[in-house]
Every structure is written in structure tokens, then in C-alpha cells.
Design a protein around this motif. Structure first.
Motif, PDB file in Angstrom:
ATOM      1  N   HIS A  23      -2.441   6.010  -0.774  1.00 45.46           N
ATOM      2  CA  HIS A  23      -2.799   4.754  -0.371  1.00 45.46           C
ATOM      3  C   HIS A  23      -3.327   3.490  -1.255  1.00 45.46           C
ATOM      4  O   HIS A  23      -4.465   2.845  -1.021  1.00 45.46           O
ATOM      5  CB  HIS A  23      -3.683   5.013   0.916  1.00 45.46           C
ATOM      6  N   VAL A  71       0.717  -1.308   0.077  1.00 44.48           N
ATOM      7  CA  VAL A  71       0.029   0.115   0.048  1.00 44.48           C
ATOM      8  C   VAL A  71       0.745   1.446   0.109  1.00 44.48           C
ATOM      9  O   VAL A  71       1.901   1.586   0.741  1.00 44.48           O
ATOM     10  CB  VAL A  71      -0.742  -0.067   1.338  1.00 44.48           C
ATOM     11  N   CYS A  72       0.780   2.316  -0.884  1.00 46.62           N
ATOM     12  CA  CYS A  72       1.424   3.500  -1.133  1.00 46.62           C
ATOM     13  C   CYS A  72       1.205   4.239   0.113  1.00 46.62           C
ATOM     14  O   CYS A  72       0.030   4.507   0.647  1.00 46.62           O
ATOM     15  CB  CYS A  72       0.903   4.162  -2.304  1.00 46.62           C
ATOM     16  N   PRO A  73       2.201   4.949   0.774  1.00 43.89           N
ATOM     17  CA  PRO A  73       2.214   5.450   1.656  1.00 43.89           C
ATOM     18  C   PRO A  73       1.557   7.100   1.698  1.00 43.89           C
ATOM     19  O   PRO A  73       1.013   8.072   2.407  1.00 43.89           O
ATOM     20  CB  PRO A  73       3.565   5.712   2.627  1.00 43.89           C
ATOM     21  N   LEU A 104      -0.940   7.828   9.228  1.00 44.01           N
ATOM     22  CA  LEU A 104      -2.072   7.233   8.927  1.00 44.01           C
ATOM     23  C   LEU A 104      -3.320   7.546   9.794  1.00 44.01           C
ATOM     24  O   LEU A 104      -3.349   7.817  10.816  1.00 44.01           O
ATOM     25  CB  LEU A 104      -2.163   5.591   8.849  1.00 44.01           C
ATOM     26  N   THR A 140      -3.387   0.330  -3.393  1.00 45.72           N
ATOM     27  CA  THR A 140      -2.502  -0.837  -3.404  1.00 45.72           C
ATOM     28  C   THR A 140      -2.010  -1.457  -4.642  1.00 45.72           C
ATOM     29  O   THR A 140      -2.607  -1.188  -5.616  1.00 45.72           O
ATOM     30  CB  THR A 140      -3.635  -1.972  -3.030  1.00 45.72           C
ATOM     31  N   SER A 157      -1.626  -5.019   2.755  1.00 43.32           N
ATOM     32  CA  SER A 157      -0.347  -4.960   2.465  1.00 43.32           C
ATOM     33  C   SER A 157       0.228  -6.432   2.967  1.00 43.32           C
ATOM     34  O   SER A 157      -0.389  -7.113   3.704  1.00 43.32           O
ATOM     35  CB  SER A 157       0.627  -4.300   3.309  1.00 43.32           C
ATOM     36  N   ARG A 169      -6.411   0.043   5.935  1.00 44.79           N
ATOM     37  CA  ARG A 169      -6.201  -0.557   4.594  1.00 44.79           C
ATOM     38  C   ARG A 169      -4.696  -0.926   4.581  1.00 44.79           C
ATOM     39  O   ARG A 169      -4.343  -2.027   3.882  1.00 44.79           O
ATOM     40  CB  ARG A 169      -6.189   0.888   3.464  1.00 44.79           C
ATOM     41  N   HIS A 170      -3.848  -0.316   5.318  1.00 45.57           N
ATOM     42  CA  HIS A 170      -2.371  -0.630   5.145  1.00 45.57           C
ATOM     43  C   HIS A 170      -2.183  -2.018   6.037  1.00 45.57           C
ATOM     44  O   HIS A 170      -1.613  -2.738   5.515  1.00 45.57           O
ATOM     45  CB  HIS A 170      -1.532   0.346   5.807  1.00 45.57           C
ATOM     46  N   GLU A 216      -6.971   4.829   6.695  1.00 46.05           N
ATOM     47  CA  GLU A 216      -5.888   4.441   6.039  1.00 46.05           C
ATOM     48  C   GLU A 216      -5.112   3.246   6.784  1.00 46.05           C
ATOM     49  O   GLU A 216      -4.394   2.444   6.226  1.00 46.05           O
ATOM     50  CB  GLU A 216      -4.772   5.719   6.038  1.00 46.05           C
TER      51      GLU A 216
END
Length: 150
Positions: free
Chosen positions: A12, A7-9, A43, A14, A55, A50-51, A47
Motif C-alpha cells: 500500500h 498504490v501497491c496492492p 482492502l 504510493t 491513486s 489510501r487507494h 487501505e
């Protein structure tokens, strides 16, 4: 080759990344930001979910608050630990004042608290401020323990 979801920081999203490409500083396919920016991502509650759930990498979370002296003291150490643990572990921060529901649901009773999530599940937790070397050592020990029990 095996593929991982990361997951992009920043945005967000994937991303699918080949395991062999993790060490090559991959960028997000959506926003083009670095997937491993060298510092922990801050986050929100959404978020965080999601992470930790999307991930394939282990996610190390620092639960903190801006008014907490030990949290402020540990922040640089947590950032330093990112340099040693990334890209095999994603490091993120959750402000428990802003994401109170997450702290309540996870029963976070003291801060700073770090927790390690693998596959969306919390596998280990440690309360109290730690030095960078201790964060790295603790995380590696928990990862080794978690992989032997899976």
C-alpha cells in the motif's frame, strides 16, 4: 512524460510510475511486488482510503461479504474483469463486514455493489451481481462519461 501515482496492492505504498510504463508490468519500489497482480486486492478501511485518494488511476471497488451468495457468484467475474481493465483501472474488494464504517459512510445498502472512484470521489455505482463482460462494459461507459464531464 506524465507520471502517475499508483498504490501497491501488497504494501500500500504510493509509487510514481511513468504513464508509458503501465503496460510493462511495473513493480513496487518498496516491496518489489507487482503493481498489477492480475487479481483484485482485498482492502481494509484504511487501505481503501489510501487507494481511492492517492491513486491517479480510477479505482473500481467491489463491496461484498463472505456470507452473500450473489457476492460469491460474482467474485470470479470481478477477477476476470481485472484482466481486461488493468493496468488502466485498479480493481479492489472491500469486505463490508470487516470495513463496516466504509460501507456506512458510503451508504452501501446492498451487496454486491461496485463503485468507481476517480480522484478520491465516487463517480458511479451499480448494485447487483454482474458477469465479467458486463463489469468491463459498465466500467468503460462510466469512465467515458466521467472524462467528458471533467
Amino acid at each position: 512524460m506524465s507520471q502517475l501515482h499508483v498504490v501497491c496492492p501488497h504494501c500500500h505504498t504510493t509509487n510514481r510510475i511513468r504513464d508509458a510504463d503501465l503496460d510493462r508490468n511495473p513493480d513496487c519500489g518498496s516491496c518489489r511486488g507487482a503493481l498489477f497482480a492480475g487479481q483484485p486486492a482485498n482492502l481494509s478501511a484504511t487501505e481503501f482510503e489510501r487507494h481511492t485518494t492517492r491513486s491517479d488511476l480510477p479505482v473500481l471497488v467491489d463491496f461484498w461479504a463472505p456470507w452473500c451468495g450473489p457476492c460469491r457468484m460474482m467474485a470470479p467475474a470481478f477477477e476476470q474483469a481485472t484482466a481486461e481493465l488493468a493496468p488502466r483501472v485498479q480493481l479492489v474488494k472491500v469486505n463490508t463486514d470487516e470495513a463496516q464504517g466504509v460501507g456506512a459512510r458510503l451508504n452501501i445498502r446492498s451487496i454486491p455493489t461496485i463503485a468507481l472512484f476517480i480522484g478520491g470521489k465516487e463517480v458511479a455505482r451499480q448494485a447487483g451481481a454482474m458477469a465479467a463482460g458486463d463489469i468491463v462494459k459498465w466500467t468503460r461507459a462510466q469512465l467515458a462519461r466521467a472524462t467528458t464531464t471533467v
